[in-house]
Design a protein around this motif. Structure first.
Motif, PDB file in Angstrom:
ATOM      1  N   GLN A 612       0.820  -1.201   0.000  1.00  0.00           N
ATOM      2  CA  GLN A 612       0.000   0.000   0.000  1.00  0.00           C
ATOM      3  C   GLN A 612       0.856   1.253   0.000  1.00  0.00           C
ATOM      4  O   GLN A 612       1.998   1.257   0.452  1.00  0.00           O
ATOM      5  N   ALA A 613       0.280   2.329  -0.534  1.00  0.00           N
ATOM      6  CA  ALA A 613       0.997   3.600  -0.594  1.00  0.00           C
ATOM      7  C   ALA A 613       1.420   4.032   0.801  1.00  0.00           C
ATOM      8  O   ALA A 613       0.663   3.931   1.759  1.00  0.00           O
ATOM      9  N   GLY A 614       2.659   4.498   0.912  1.00  0.00           N
ATOM     10  CA  GLY A 614       3.197   4.936   2.192  1.00  0.00           C
ATOM     11  C   GLY A 614       3.590   6.397   2.153  1.00  0.00           C
ATOM     12  O   GLY A 614       3.696   7.017   1.090  1.00  0.00           O
ATOM     13  N   ASP A 615       3.823   6.943   3.316  1.00  0.00           N
ATOM     14  CA  ASP A 615       4.182   8.349   3.447  1.00  0.00           C
ATOM     15  C   ASP A 615       5.604   8.571   2.957  1.00  0.00           C
ATOM     16  O   ASP A 615       6.525   7.837   3.304  1.00  0.00           O
ATOM     17  N   LYS A 616       5.794   9.623   2.146  1.00  0.00           N
ATOM     18  CA  LYS A 616       7.141   9.976   1.695  1.00  0.00           C
ATOM     19  C   LYS A 616       7.922  10.720   2.763  1.00  0.00           C
ATOM     20  O   LYS A 616       9.138  10.813   2.703  1.00  0.00           O
ATOM     21  N   HIS A 617       7.210  11.311   3.712  1.00  0.00           N
ATOM     22  CA  HIS A 617       7.860  12.140   4.720  1.00  0.00           C
ATOM     23  C   HIS A 617       8.140  11.313   5.967  1.00  0.00           C
ATOM     24  O   HIS A 617       7.239  10.719   6.539  1.00  0.00           O
ATOM     25  N   HIS A 618       9.383  11.288   6.372  1.00  0.00           N
ATOM     26  CA  HIS A 618       9.781  10.451   7.490  1.00  0.00           C
ATOM     27  C   HIS A 618      10.463  11.282   8.563  1.00  0.00           C
ATOM     28  O   HIS A 618      11.059  12.318   8.289  1.00  0.00           O
ATOM     29  N   SER A 619      10.391  10.794   9.773  1.00  0.00           N
ATOM     30  CA  SER A 619      10.948  11.536  10.903  1.00  0.00           C
ATOM     31  C   SER A 619      12.169  10.854  11.501  1.00  0.00           C
ATOM     32  O   SER A 619      12.620  11.212  12.575  1.00  0.00           O
ATOM     33  N   GLY A 620      12.741   9.877  10.768  1.00  0.00           N
ATOM     34  CA  GLY A 620      13.912   9.191  11.286  1.00  0.00           C
ATOM     35  C   GLY A 620      13.573   8.403  12.522  1.00  0.00           C
ATOM     36  O   GLY A 620      12.426   8.069  12.799  1.00  0.00           O
ATOM     37  N   GLY A 621      14.566   8.096  13.283  1.00  0.00           N
ATOM     38  CA  GLY A 621      14.305   7.404  14.536  1.00  0.00           C
ATOM     39  C   GLY A 621      14.967   6.054  14.587  1.00  0.00           C
ATOM     40  O   GLY A 621      14.888   5.276  13.647  1.00  0.00           O
ATOM     41  N   GLY A 622      15.633   5.785  15.682  1.00  0.00           N
ATOM     42  CA  GLY A 622      16.254   4.485  15.865  1.00  0.00           C
ATOM     43  C   GLY A 622      17.667   4.410  15.345  1.00  0.00           C
ATOM     44  O   GLY A 622      18.539   3.846  15.987  1.00  0.00           O
ATOM     45  N   ASP A 623      17.911   4.972  14.166  1.00  0.00           N
ATOM     46  CA  ASP A 623      19.227   4.918  13.535  1.00  0.00           C
ATOM     47  C   ASP A 623      19.848   3.533  13.678  1.00  0.00           C
ATOM     48  O   ASP A 623      20.934   3.360  14.251  1.00  0.00           O
ATOM     49  N   PRO A 624      19.177   2.500  13.159  1.00  0.00           N
ATOM     50  CA  PRO A 624      19.652   1.141  13.403  1.00  0.00           C
ATOM     51  C   PRO A 624      20.933   0.815  12.641  1.00  0.00           C
ATOM     52  O   PRO A 624      21.204   1.353  11.572  1.00  0.00           O
ATOM     53  N   ALA A 625      21.701  -0.073  13.219  1.00  0.00           N
ATOM     54  CA  ALA A 625      22.820  -0.698  12.522  1.00  0.00           C
ATOM     55  C   ALA A 625      22.293  -1.988  11.907  1.00  0.00           C
ATOM     56  O   ALA A 625      21.572  -2.751  12.568  1.00  0.00           O
ATOM     57  N   VAL A 626      22.628  -2.241  10.643  1.00  0.00           N
ATOM     58  CA  VAL A 626      22.038  -3.370   9.929  1.00  0.00           C
ATOM     59  C   VAL A 626      23.139  -4.176   9.249  1.00  0.00           C
ATOM     60  O   VAL A 626      24.076  -3.617   8.678  1.00  0.00           O
ATOM     61  N   ARG A 627      23.005  -5.482   9.318  1.00  0.00           N
ATOM     62  CA  ARG A 627      23.876  -6.389   8.562  1.00  0.00           C
ATOM     63  C   ARG A 627      23.008  -7.337   7.748  1.00  0.00           C
ATOM     64  O   ARG A 627      21.876  -7.660   8.128  1.00  0.00           O
ATOM     65  N   SER A 628      23.544  -7.788   6.636  1.00  0.00           N
ATOM     66  CA  SER A 628      22.778  -8.680   5.775  1.00  0.00           C
ATOM     67  C   SER A 628      23.693  -9.730   5.169  1.00  0.00           C
ATOM     68  O   SER A 628      24.914  -9.558   5.101  1.00  0.00           O
ATOM     69  N   GLY A 629      23.090 -10.822   4.727  1.00  0.00           N
ATOM     70  CA  GLY A 629      23.839 -11.880   4.064  1.00  0.00           C
ATOM     71  C   GLY A 629      22.911 -12.761   3.258  1.00  0.00           C
ATOM     72  O   GLY A 629      21.727 -12.916   3.589  1.00  0.00           O
ATOM     73  N   ALA A 695      28.946  -9.612  16.387  1.00  0.00           N
ATOM     74  CA  ALA A 695      28.099 -10.804  16.433  1.00  0.00           C
ATOM     75  C   ALA A 695      27.934 -11.418  15.052  1.00  0.00           C
ATOM     76  O   ALA A 695      28.027 -12.650  14.877  1.00  0.00           O
ATOM     77  N   TRP A 696      27.686 -10.594  14.048  1.00  0.00           N
ATOM     78  CA  TRP A 696      27.469 -11.111  12.683  1.00  0.00           C
ATOM     79  C   TRP A 696      28.745 -11.755  12.149  1.00  0.00           C
ATOM     80  O   TRP A 696      28.708 -12.840  11.563  1.00  0.00           O
ATOM     81  N   ASP A 697      29.880 -11.073  12.354  1.00  0.00           N
ATOM     82  CA  ASP A 697      31.141 -11.609  11.834  1.00  0.00           C
ATOM     83  C   ASP A 697      31.457 -12.973  12.443  1.00  0.00           C
ATOM     84  O   ASP A 697      31.968 -13.869  11.762  1.00  0.00           O
ATOM     85  N   GLU A 698      31.137 -13.118  13.714  1.00  0.00           N
ATOM     86  CA  GLU A 698      31.436 -14.379  14.374  1.00  0.00           C
ATOM     87  C   GLU A 698      30.424 -15.469  14.052  1.00  0.00           C
ATOM     88  O   GLU A 698      30.793 -16.619  13.756  1.00  0.00           O
ATOM     89  N   VAL A 699      29.153 -15.113  14.083  1.00  0.00           N
ATOM     90  CA  VAL A 699      28.101 -16.127  14.025  1.00  0.00           C
ATOM     91  C   VAL A 699      27.611 -16.397  12.605  1.00  0.00           C
ATOM     92  O   VAL A 699      27.476 -17.554  12.192  1.00  0.00           O
ATOM     93  N   MET A 700      27.352 -15.322  11.831  1.00  0.00           N
ATOM     94  CA  MET A 700      26.692 -15.507  10.539  1.00  0.00           C
ATOM     95  C   MET A 700      27.636 -15.504   9.342  1.00  0.00           C
ATOM     96  O   MET A 700      27.391 -16.207   8.355  1.00  0.00           O
ATOM     97  N   ALA A 701      28.682 -14.701   9.398  1.00  0.00           N
ATOM     98  CA  ALA A 701      29.548 -14.551   8.225  1.00  0.00           C
ATOM     99  C   ALA A 701      30.067 -15.882   7.678  1.00  0.00           C
ATOM    100  O   ALA A 701      30.152 -16.044   6.442  1.00  0.00           O
ATOM    101  N   PRO A 702      30.399 -16.868   8.511  1.00  0.00           N
ATOM    102  CA  PRO A 702      30.872 -18.137   7.951  1.00  0.00           C
ATOM    103  C   PRO A 702      29.840 -18.866   7.092  1.00  0.00           C
ATOM    104  O   PRO A 702      30.208 -19.784   6.339  1.00  0.00           O
ATOM    105  N   HIS A 703      28.583 -18.457   7.171  1.00  0.00           N
ATOM    106  CA  HIS A 703      27.521 -19.179   6.453  1.00  0.00           C
ATOM    107  C   HIS A 703      26.961 -18.398   5.265  1.00  0.00           C
ATOM    108  O   HIS A 703      26.162 -18.947   4.505  1.00  0.00           O
TER     109      HIS A 703
END
Length: 755
Positions: A612-629, A695-703
């Motif tokens: 569904q259509a979402g708001d283009k205007h955002h207020s930030g918040g959380g400033d999360p750190a994210v890792r992916s694989g 945590a990611w480098d130790e636990v997930m990166a090998p996989h």
């Protein structure tokens, strides 16, 4: 002589008579047909011969399409400010940003008292109006997390919830004549709205002088306050007096008011549809032409480019604000502008850019890029404004916001080829394509912008059926680092076209893409909750069910770790993109076998109902750190590793997206996104980059076998080779050297040019 440089606005001031209740509505429609910009209505709630003005505005908004509407002016003593704020914001949202707010302090006090209002002295009425403005703006500040509290002498709110925010920056204009109220206009309002009939000779100039002086004292530029004027007159063959004459007399006299007295909005008090037609069709165009010619000769700066002391003091180092190209200056947003909070952040990331440029065309994007490269500050590019990684905003730099480039156009019916502006959101796209029975796989949230996703990859709810979003991009327009406008396809600039599909943010500013949609009617959308106490086992069983399912099924899993005495829960969001509901039910039952079922809902609906259509205007918040694989299978070892990460407490949000099926039909070297054998994308969010990296480098990166660059905030150099494995990276460096040798576009996993 005072010309504030406002764009000229022409409108109507109508009588809300209830003798024929539909006549004011017909006049509003006539004003729109005539090409006028604004229609306003008197507001005298104590007058039994009038319709209620707010009800009338609401009704008129529903039967018009383009014209703005406002009270002229709303009687504040009989309109509670917090409720009025929500009423204005709500109608502004419903009308597509067409409601403006004219306010009056009150004047007919016997009548006001007769309706239950409180009689105020002139001084008290100004204080009450000032308090009301604070409350109204406070309610509209939906991004502010604190509840609104205002302890005024006349108006108070004690912990009111904020919101909704209006669809546009609603201006507040005040009807004012006396110095105390004029000074309030200068401090807190956006416009001065008197009636010419109530002004004596020289009052307009004297009022401007009071406002200008008070604005300067408040740190504002006088041009921040629009000067509006209710006027009366008639168009007749011979000259009989001021605004009593032929069209050319009206043109001369209104132009003089604009150039000599700074009037930017002319509102004709008339219920004559013929006069409205002449005003919109003949007078307004001629006045605009004459004023534009005189301003060009005089070198008058547009009002939107003028800022007061308070705004200038908030400017950031390293940006030559006064050299912003004229075409961009009128829509640019600085830290001292009220619109700043609506453009500084993205979905999850807080930002503090020194300047946000908002181009409205490809030519203006080229101007923005050409100018930005001369500034020694970071450069970010934002399409729809979502941005998990945060690279579409920055601290102290420049952001080019493409939100105005949001067109959606069918190019070829036979191939279902559509051209999408980079600033459109995928919710808008889904809604536009639904009536044709078409769809484009596009993530899982309608607020994501077209430009970012259509150049990075596009792991979406239709992914196993359709493939990645980039797999169906057939052409693109891009502004390159040197300000050129290039087209890219398999026939035109094929190397650039290859690189744009997977690493687009590194090579230029994409202004539009052409994509071939798939034919798709309704889909089955399932939301399922499973007990994830046996997290690893659930992941392994769910992964196996997804891999063995027909391509019509695409499933995403959100893992909520145990907290506050509640065990871990897996939420499945699944789309079955096919007509066979029996087959869909069979596959969903297999997914439900992955763990104890806590709840399940399924719907048959268009894809536009999923994204569904979402708001283009955002207020930030959380400033999360994210890792992916990326992983090929959720085997036992991988599932146990993800379980361990979930139980570690180092991540508060974990997700797995299915990304196999049709995405595997594309060769590894066909696009700059080379991950064509993995079936799942894993990601985790944390409040600390240091903790999640460890945590990611130790636990997930090998996989894991690669990463998805839109879901990763780790800026260490080794992430680059995971996003772009060889030989992809070497080829990208060659393309980068050709199209961006100076590495202007380096905010998004910067690819070093090959030399």
């Amino acid at each position: 002589m005072t010309d504030y440089g406002h764009d000229l606005v022409f409108g109507a001031f109508l009588t809300p008579s209830n003798r024929d209740p539909h006549e004011p509505v017909r006049l509003a429609q006539a004003a729109e047909t005539a090409g006028l910009d604004l229609v306003t209505f008197q507001d005298h709630p104590y007058q039994p011969g009038f319709l209620d003005t707010w009800t009338l505005i609401s009704y008129a908004a529903a039967v018009t399409e383009t014209i703005h509407l406002a009270g002229n002016v709303l009687n504040l003593p009989l309109r509670q400010p917090a409720v009025l704020a929500r009423s204005v914001a709500s109608l502004d949202l419903l009308s597509g940003g067409r409601i403006d707010l004219g306010l009056g302090a009150g004047g007919f006090w016997d009548a006001i008292e007769s309706m239950g209002g409180t009689r105020l002295t002139p001084g008290q009425s100004v204080e009450a109006l000032s308090e009301a403005i604070e409350i109204i703006r406070g309610i509209w500040a939906a991004g502010e997390r604190r509840a609104l509290r205002t302890e005024g002498e006349h108006h108070r709110v004690t912990g009111a919830k904020r919101g909704p925010a209006p669809a546009h920056d609603v201006p507040i204009w005040l009807g004012a004549y006396k110095p105390r109220l004029l000074r309030l206009v200068a401090r807190k309002a956006d416009g001065w709205l008197p009636s010419l009939a109530y002004l004596k000779d020289g009052d307009l100039a004297r009022g401007n002088a009071v406002i200008d002086e008070a604005a300067e004292e408040a740190g504002r530029h006088p041009a921040e306050i629009r000067r509006l004027l209710n006027i009366q007159g008639s168009v007749v063959a011979d000259r009989r007096g001021f605004l009593q004459g032929p069209v050319d007399q009206w043109v001369e006299e209104l132009a003089a008011l604009a150039l000599d007295d700074g009037v930017g909005s002319f509102i004709a008090a008339t219920d004559d549809p013929q006069l409205l037609a002449v005003l919109g069709g003949e007078i307004a165009p001629a006045v605009r032409e004459l004023v534009a010619r005189e301003r060009a000769t005089a070198g008058t700066a547009p009002a939107a480019t003028r800022r007061g002391r308070a705004a200038i003091e908030l400017r950031r180092e390293g940006i030559a604000y006064d050299s912003v190209p004229a075409a961009l200056a009128s829509t640019a947003v600085e830290p001292g502008d009220r619109a700043y909070d609506t453009v500084r952040h993205n979905y999850l990331r807080s930002g503090a850019p020194g300047l946000v440029l908002r181009p409205r065309s490809t030519a203006e994007v080229a101007d923005a890029v050409g100018w930005a490269r001369s500034q020694d500050v970071p450069l970010g590019v934002r399409s729809g404004g979502h941005g998990i990684s945060g690279r579409s905003t920055n601290d102290g730099g420049i952001v080019i916001d493409l939100g105005a480039l949001d067109g959606i156009e069918v190019v070829d019916e036979a191939t279902r080829r559509v051209r999408l502006g980079a600033g459109a959101t995928w919710g808008q796209v889904a809604e536009a394509l639904a009536p044709r029975g078409w769809a484009i796989s596009s993530g899982d949230y309608g607020g994501v912008g077209v430009g970012g996703l259509a150049t990075a990859g596009g792991v979406g709810f239709l992914g196993r059926t359709y493939g990645l979003t980039i797999d169906h991009v057939v052409a693109a327009e891009v502004v390159t680092a040197d300000g050129r406008v290039a087209h890219a396809s398999t026939e035109e600039n094929p190397d650039l076209f290859w690189g744009l599909r997977g690493a687009g943010g590194n090579l230029g500013v994409v202004t539009w893409v052409e994509i071939e949609a798939m034919a798709l009617e309704n889909v089955v959308f399932s939301q399922m909750a499973l007990d994830a106490t046996d997290t690893a086992g659930l992941l392994e069983r769910w992964g196996a069910a997804v891999e063995s399912a027909p391509r019509e099924l695409t499933s995403f899993l959100i893992l909520s770790p145990a907290r506050r005495g509640q065990g871990p829960v897996a939420q499945l969001m699944t789309v079955y993109a096919g007509h066979d509901t029996d087959a869909a039910v069979e596959q969903l039952e297999r997914l439900a076998d992955a763990g104890p079922l806590l709840g399940h809902q399924a719907y048959l609906l268009p894809y536009s109902g999923v994204v569904q259509a979402g708001d283009k205007h955002h207020s930030g918040g959380g400033d999360p750190a994210v890792r992916s694989g990326l992983v090929t299978h959720l085997d036992t070892a991988t599932s146990r590793a993800f379980e361990r990460l979930a139980h570690s407490g180092d991540a508060y949000f974990l997700q797995v997206r299915a990304t196999g099926g049709a995405a595997h039909d594309v060769p590894d070297d066909a696009t700059a996104y080379a991950h064509r054998r993995q079936n799942f994308l894993l990601s985790a969010m944390s409040s600390s980059q240091e903790r999640i990296d460890a945590a990611w480098d130790e636990v997930m990166a090998p996989h894991t076998e690669g990463l998805y660059l839109s879901f990763d905030t780790d800026t260490r150099s080794e992430r680059l080779t995971e996003a772009f494995p060889e030989p992809t990276l070497s080829r990208l460096r060659e393309v980068k050297a050709e199209w961006d040798p100076d590495n202007l576009f380096r905010a998004n996993f910067p690819i070093p040019p090959a030399f």
